[in-house]
Scaffold this motif. Sequence first.
Motif, PDB file in Angstrom:
ATOM      1  N   LEU A   1       0.799  -1.221   0.000  1.00  0.00           N
ATOM      2  CA  LEU A   1       0.000   0.000   0.000  1.00  0.00           C
ATOM      3  C   LEU A   1       0.833   1.273   0.000  1.00  0.00           C
ATOM      4  N   ALA A   2       2.011   1.221   0.606  1.00  0.00           N
ATOM      5  CA  ALA A   2       2.871   2.411   0.713  1.00  0.00           C
ATOM      6  C   ALA A   2       4.334   2.020   0.504  1.00  0.00           C
ATOM      7  N   PRO A   3       4.705   1.651  -0.715  1.00  0.00           N
ATOM      8  CA  PRO A   3       6.064   1.162  -0.969  1.00  0.00           C
ATOM      9  C   PRO A   3       7.157   2.215  -0.803  1.00  0.00           C
ATOM     10  N   ASP A   4       6.790   3.487  -0.791  1.00  0.00           N
ATOM     11  CA  ASP A   4       7.792   4.528  -0.561  1.00  0.00           C
ATOM     12  C   ASP A   4       8.146   4.670   0.916  1.00  0.00           C
ATOM     13  N   VAL A   5       7.368   4.026   1.784  1.00  0.00           N
ATOM     14  CA  VAL A   5       7.559   4.156   3.230  1.00  0.00           C
ATOM     15  C   VAL A   5       7.986   2.841   3.882  1.00  0.00           C
ATOM     16  N   PHE A   6       7.440   1.728   3.403  1.00  0.00           N
ATOM     17  CA  PHE A   6       7.700   0.416   4.002  1.00  0.00           C
ATOM     18  C   PHE A   6       8.350  -0.523   2.999  1.00  0.00           C
ATOM     19  N   GLU A   7       9.220  -1.411   3.502  1.00  0.00           N
ATOM     20  CA  GLU A   7       9.745  -2.479   2.653  1.00  0.00           C
ATOM     21  C   GLU A   7      10.196  -3.638   3.520  1.00  0.00           C
ATOM     22  N   LEU A   8      10.119  -4.819   2.949  1.00  0.00           N
ATOM     23  CA  LEU A   8      10.658  -5.996   3.618  1.00  0.00           C
ATOM     24  C   LEU A   8      12.103  -6.168   3.182  1.00  0.00           C
ATOM     25  N   ASP A   9      12.978  -6.461   4.139  1.00  0.00           N
ATOM     26  CA  ASP A   9      14.381  -6.674   3.794  1.00  0.00           C
ATOM     27  C   ASP A   9      14.587  -8.098   3.280  1.00  0.00           C
ATOM     28  N   ASP A  10      15.814  -8.452   3.015  1.00  0.00           N
ATOM     29  CA  ASP A  10      16.129  -9.769   2.446  1.00  0.00           C
ATOM     30  C   ASP A  10      15.765 -10.920   3.381  1.00  0.00           C
ATOM     31  N   ASP A  11      15.637 -10.615   4.669  1.00  0.00           N
ATOM     32  CA  ASP A  11      15.247 -11.634   5.649  1.00  0.00           C
ATOM     33  C   ASP A  11      13.761 -11.586   5.971  1.00  0.00           C
ATOM     34  N   ASP A  12      12.998 -10.841   5.162  1.00  0.00           N
ATOM     35  CA  ASP A  12      11.545 -10.689   5.330  1.00  0.00           C
ATOM     36  C   ASP A  12      11.143  -9.997   6.626  1.00  0.00           C
ATOM     37  N   TYR A  13      11.958  -9.041   7.063  1.00  0.00           N
ATOM     38  CA  TYR A  13      11.604  -8.196   8.194  1.00  0.00           C
ATOM     39  C   TYR A  13      11.241  -6.815   7.673  1.00  0.00           C
ATOM     40  N   LEU A  14      10.198  -6.250   8.230  1.00  0.00           N
ATOM     41  CA  LEU A  14       9.748  -4.935   7.810  1.00  0.00           C
ATOM     42  C   LEU A  14      10.763  -3.866   8.191  1.00  0.00           C
ATOM     43  N   GLN A  15      11.016  -2.951   7.273  1.00  0.00           N
ATOM     44  CA  GLN A  15      11.883  -1.809   7.504  1.00  0.00           C
ATOM     45  C   GLN A  15      11.129  -0.546   7.119  1.00  0.00           C
ATOM     46  N   LEU A  16      11.366   0.521   7.851  1.00  0.00           N
ATOM     47  CA  LEU A  16      10.813   1.817   7.481  1.00  0.00           C
ATOM     48  C   LEU A  16      11.828   2.535   6.612  1.00  0.00           C
ATOM     49  N   LYS A  17      11.403   2.973   5.457  1.00  0.00           N
ATOM     50  CA  LYS A  17      12.275   3.757   4.594  1.00  0.00           C
ATOM     51  C   LYS A  17      12.367   5.192   5.104  1.00  0.00           C
ATOM     52  N   LYS A  18      11.275   5.666   5.704  1.00  0.00           N
ATOM     53  CA  LYS A  18      11.257   7.000   6.314  1.00  0.00           C
ATOM     54  C   LYS A  18      10.187   7.030   7.385  1.00  0.00           C
ATOM     55  N   GLU A  19      10.437   7.816   8.432  1.00  0.00           N
ATOM     56  CA  GLU A  19       9.484   7.950   9.529  1.00  0.00           C
ATOM     57  C   GLU A  19       8.615   9.189   9.389  1.00  0.00           C
ATOM     58  N   ASP A  20       9.189  10.259   8.861  1.00  0.00           N
ATOM     59  CA  ASP A  20       8.441  11.505   8.694  1.00  0.00           C
ATOM     60  C   ASP A  20       7.663  11.440   7.392  1.00  0.00           C
ATOM     61  N   ILE A  21       6.358  11.559   7.508  1.00  0.00           N
ATOM     62  CA  ILE A  21       5.460  11.390   6.375  1.00  0.00           C
ATOM     63  C   ILE A  21       4.982  12.747   5.877  1.00  0.00           C
ATOM     64  N   GLY A  22       5.246  12.996   4.618  1.00  0.00           N
ATOM     65  CA  GLY A  22       4.781  14.222   3.991  1.00  0.00           C
ATOM     66  C   GLY A  22       3.424  14.020   3.354  1.00  0.00           C
TER      67      GLY A  22
END
Length: 62
Positions: free
Chosen positions: A19-40
């Motif tokens: 839903l928000a690929p510019d903000v969230f992504e799964l890493d190579d180990d399938d753990y969620l990572q935040l690409k950015k915390e401050d949302i414009g």
Amino acid sequence: MKVTVDFDLCESNAMCEALAPDVFELDDDDYLQLKKEDIGPEDLESVRRAVASCPRTAITLA
């Protein structure tokens, strides 16, 4: 606005990434990572959808 994730609750099911690929992504180990915390304004609606769609209510927006 700022997005936070409770990683103890998160199942890393990737719904938020879809839903928000510019903000969230799964890493190579399938753990969620935040690409950015401050949302414009450009990401606000997609992050709101991700928050509403999280099955574990692990994502918050404040």
